[in-house]
Design a protein around this motif. Structure first.
Motif, PDB file in Angstrom:
ATOM      1  N   GLN A  72     -10.435 -16.601   9.940  1.00 46.27           N
ATOM      2  CA  GLN A  72      -9.171 -16.189  10.542  1.00 46.27           C
ATOM      3  C   GLN A  72      -8.028 -16.799   9.752  1.00 46.27           C
ATOM      4  O   GLN A  72      -8.198 -17.804   9.060  1.00 46.27           O
ATOM      5  N   LEU A  73      -6.878 -16.163   9.857  1.00 42.12           N
ATOM      6  CA  LEU A  73      -5.703 -16.691   9.171  1.00 42.12           C
ATOM      7  C   LEU A  73      -5.226 -17.957   9.855  1.00 42.12           C
ATOM      8  O   LEU A  73      -5.258 -18.061  11.079  1.00 42.12           O
ATOM      9  N   THR A  74      -4.756 -18.881   9.073  1.00 39.81           N
ATOM     10  CA  THR A  74      -4.073 -20.044   9.619  1.00 39.81           C
ATOM     11  C   THR A  74      -2.618 -19.639   9.865  1.00 39.81           C
ATOM     12  O   THR A  74      -2.169 -18.574   9.421  1.00 39.81           O
ATOM     13  N   GLU A  75      -1.888 -20.475  10.536  1.00 35.69           N
ATOM     14  CA  GLU A  75      -0.466 -20.190  10.751  1.00 35.69           C
ATOM     15  C   GLU A  75       0.259 -20.107   9.408  1.00 35.69           C
ATOM     16  O   GLU A  75       1.109 -19.246   9.195  1.00 35.69           O
ATOM     17  N   THR A  76      -0.108 -20.981   8.475  1.00 38.34           N
ATOM     18  CA  THR A  76       0.476 -20.936   7.130  1.00 38.34           C
ATOM     19  C   THR A  76       0.168 -19.608   6.453  1.00 38.34           C
ATOM     20  O   THR A  76       1.043 -18.999   5.841  1.00 38.34           O
ATOM     21  N   GLY A  77      -1.074 -19.161   6.551  1.00 34.58           N
ATOM     22  CA  GLY A  77      -1.465 -17.889   5.950  1.00 34.58           C
ATOM     23  C   GLY A  77      -0.687 -16.727   6.533  1.00 34.58           C
ATOM     24  O   GLY A  77      -0.195 -15.856   5.809  1.00 34.58           O
ATOM     25  N   ARG A  78      -0.552 -16.702   7.856  1.00 33.43           N
ATOM     26  CA  ARG A  78       0.180 -15.627   8.529  1.00 33.43           C
ATOM     27  C   ARG A  78       1.661 -15.638   8.124  1.00 33.43           C
ATOM     28  O   ARG A  78       2.227 -14.610   7.762  1.00 33.43           O
ATOM     29  N   GLU A  79       2.288 -16.800   8.174  1.00 33.44           N
ATOM     30  CA  GLU A  79       3.714 -16.905   7.836  1.00 33.44           C
ATOM     31  C   GLU A  79       3.973 -16.534   6.377  1.00 33.44           C
ATOM     32  O   GLU A  79       4.951 -15.852   6.069  1.00 33.44           O
ATOM     33  N   THR A  80       3.113 -16.996   5.483  1.00 33.84           N
ATOM     34  CA  THR A  80       3.291 -16.700   4.062  1.00 33.84           C
ATOM     35  C   THR A  80       3.100 -15.218   3.792  1.00 33.84           C
ATOM     36  O   THR A  80       3.853 -14.614   3.014  1.00 33.84           O
ATOM     37  N   PHE A  81       2.111 -14.594   4.436  1.00 33.69           N
ATOM     38  CA  PHE A  81       1.893 -13.163   4.256  1.00 33.69           C
ATOM     39  C   PHE A  81       3.098 -12.367   4.780  1.00 33.69           C
ATOM     40  O   PHE A  81       3.563 -11.423   4.126  1.00 33.69           O
ATOM     41  N   LEU A  82       3.625 -12.742   5.931  1.00 31.04           N
ATOM     42  CA  LEU A  82       4.792 -12.035   6.486  1.00 31.04           C
ATOM     43  C   LEU A  82       6.014 -12.193   5.575  1.00 31.04           C
ATOM     44  O   LEU A  82       6.785 -11.243   5.401  1.00 31.04           O
ATOM     45  N   ALA A  83       6.185 -13.371   4.972  1.00 34.59           N
ATOM     46  CA  ALA A  83       7.288 -13.565   4.024  1.00 34.59           C
ATOM     47  C   ALA A  83       7.089 -12.665   2.804  1.00 34.59           C
ATOM     48  O   ALA A  83       8.059 -12.094   2.280  1.00 34.59           O
ATOM     49  N   TYR A  84       5.863 -12.512   2.364  1.00 32.68           N
ATOM     50  CA  TYR A  84       5.539 -11.629   1.233  1.00 32.68           C
ATOM     51  C   TYR A  84       5.863 -10.178   1.583  1.00 32.68           C
ATOM     52  O   TYR A  84       6.473  -9.465   0.786  1.00 32.68           O
ATOM     53  N   VAL A  85       5.504  -9.751   2.781  1.00 36.01           N
ATOM     54  CA  VAL A  85       5.797  -8.386   3.227  1.00 36.01           C
ATOM     55  C   VAL A  85       7.311  -8.167   3.295  1.00 36.01           C
ATOM     56  O   VAL A  85       7.817  -7.126   2.858  1.00 36.01           O
ATOM     57  N   ARG A  86       8.048  -9.150   3.808  1.00 38.43           N
ATOM     58  CA  ARG A  86       9.517  -9.025   3.862  1.00 38.43           C
ATOM     59  C   ARG A  86      10.106  -8.903   2.457  1.00 38.43           C
ATOM     60  O   ARG A  86      11.051  -8.136   2.236  1.00 38.43           O
ATOM     61  N   LEU A  87       9.559  -9.643   1.498  1.00 41.00           N
ATOM     62  CA  LEU A  87      10.021  -9.538   0.118  1.00 41.00           C
ATOM     63  C   LEU A  87       9.789  -8.129  -0.409  1.00 41.00           C
ATOM     64  O   LEU A  87      10.686  -7.528  -1.010  1.00 41.00           O
ATOM     65  N   LEU A  88       8.614  -7.578  -0.172  1.00 45.27           N
ATOM     66  CA  LEU A  88       8.316  -6.212  -0.621  1.00 45.27           C
ATOM     67  C   LEU A  88       9.245  -5.205   0.047  1.00 45.27           C
ATOM     68  O   LEU A  88       9.720  -4.264  -0.603  1.00 45.27           O
ATOM     69  N   GLU A  89       9.518  -5.389   1.327  1.00 47.66           N
ATOM     70  CA  GLU A  89      10.437  -4.488   2.033  1.00 47.66           C
ATOM     71  C   GLU A  89      11.838  -4.557   1.437  1.00 47.66           C
ATOM     72  O   GLU A  89      12.512  -3.545   1.287  1.00 47.66           O
ATOM     73  N   ARG A  90      12.263  -5.768   1.100  1.00 45.87           N
ATOM     74  CA  ARG A  90      13.594  -5.953   0.496  1.00 45.87           C
ATOM     75  C   ARG A  90      13.670  -5.240  -0.852  1.00 45.87           C
ATOM     76  O   ARG A  90      14.643  -4.568  -1.171  1.00 45.87           O
ATOM     77  N   ILE A  91      12.620  -5.362  -1.640  1.00 48.76           N
ATOM     78  CA  ILE A  91      12.581  -4.704  -2.954  1.00 48.76           C
ATOM     79  C   ILE A  91      12.549  -3.199  -2.781  1.00 48.76           C
ATOM     80  O   ILE A  91      13.305  -2.471  -3.428  1.00 48.76           O
ATOM     81  N   ALA A  92      11.682  -2.708  -1.898  1.00 47.22           N
ATOM     82  CA  ALA A  92      11.540  -1.266  -1.689  1.00 47.22           C
ATOM     83  C   ALA A  92      12.789  -0.658  -1.078  1.00 47.22           C
ATOM     84  O   ALA A  92      13.114   0.504  -1.340  1.00 47.22           O
ATOM     85  N   GLY A  93      13.505  -1.434  -0.283  1.00 47.47           N
ATOM     86  CA  GLY A  93      14.715  -0.939   0.368  1.00 47.47           C
ATOM     87  C   GLY A  93      15.931  -0.981  -0.537  1.00 47.47           C
ATOM     88  O   GLY A  93      17.027  -0.633  -0.125  1.00 47.47           O
ATOM     89  N   GLY A  94      15.752  -1.449  -1.754  1.00 45.09           N
ATOM     90  CA  GLY A  94      16.865  -1.505  -2.688  1.00 45.09           C
ATOM     91  C   GLY A  94      17.688  -2.762  -2.577  1.00 45.09           C
ATOM     92  O   GLY A  94      18.725  -2.892  -3.223  1.00 45.09           O
ATOM     93  N   GLY A  95      17.211  -3.721  -1.763  1.00 46.93           N
ATOM     94  CA  GLY A  95      17.955  -4.961  -1.580  1.00 46.93           C
ATOM     95  C   GLY A  95      17.770  -5.932  -2.716  1.00 46.93           C
ATOM     96  O   GLY A  95      18.435  -6.947  -2.788  1.00 46.93           O
ATOM     97  N   GLY A  96      16.858  -5.634  -3.618  1.00 49.13           N
ATOM     98  CA  GLY A  96      16.612  -6.517  -4.752  1.00 49.13           C
ATOM     99  C   GLY A  96      15.912  -7.775  -4.329  1.00 49.13           C
ATOM    100  O   GLY A  96      15.502  -7.938  -3.205  1.00 49.13           O
ATOM    101  N   VAL A  97      15.804  -8.678  -5.273  1.00 51.82           N
ATOM    102  CA  VAL A  97      15.144  -9.956  -5.000  1.00 51.82           C
ATOM    103  C   VAL A  97      16.157 -11.011  -5.042  1.00 51.82           C
ATOM    104  O   VAL A  97      16.673 -11.799  -4.994  1.00 51.82           O
TER     105      VAL A  97
END
Length: 97
Positions: A72-97
């Protein structure tokens, strides 16, 4: 999280797939093997890496005489994955990095 901060765990398609699969809850090794279509040896090594990085935890037990490892994911794993998804959303949405 910025592009240069993406953890090594997410730079492998297999490890990224495992983390994504575990977002819906714990999975045993057999299920992860089927979901990822990875060989048991390769998946086992990747799970060791994810565990040593603190992204997943493993519970080992026996069903009769057969060993069973559930991850199972640890809290660190879950939080880090969600931050990664937010980064991808920002890039895909044209918000850049």
């Amino acid at each position: 999280m910025e592009l240069n901060e993406i953890p090594a765990a997410f730079q492998s398609r297999l490890r990224l797939g495992v983390v994504a699969a575990l977002m819906t809850g714990p999975k045993d090794f057999t299920i992860l093997t089927k979901l990822t279509e990875a060989t048991p040896g390769n998946l086992g090594r990747q799970m060791e890496l994810l565990e040593s990085d603190g992204f997943v935890s493993c519970q080992k037990e026996f069903w009769g005489k057969r060993p069973r490892s559930t991850y199972q994911l640890t809290e660190t794993g879950r939080e880090t994955f969600l931050a990664y998804v937010r980064l991808l959303e920002r890039i895909a949405g044209g918000g850049g990095v």
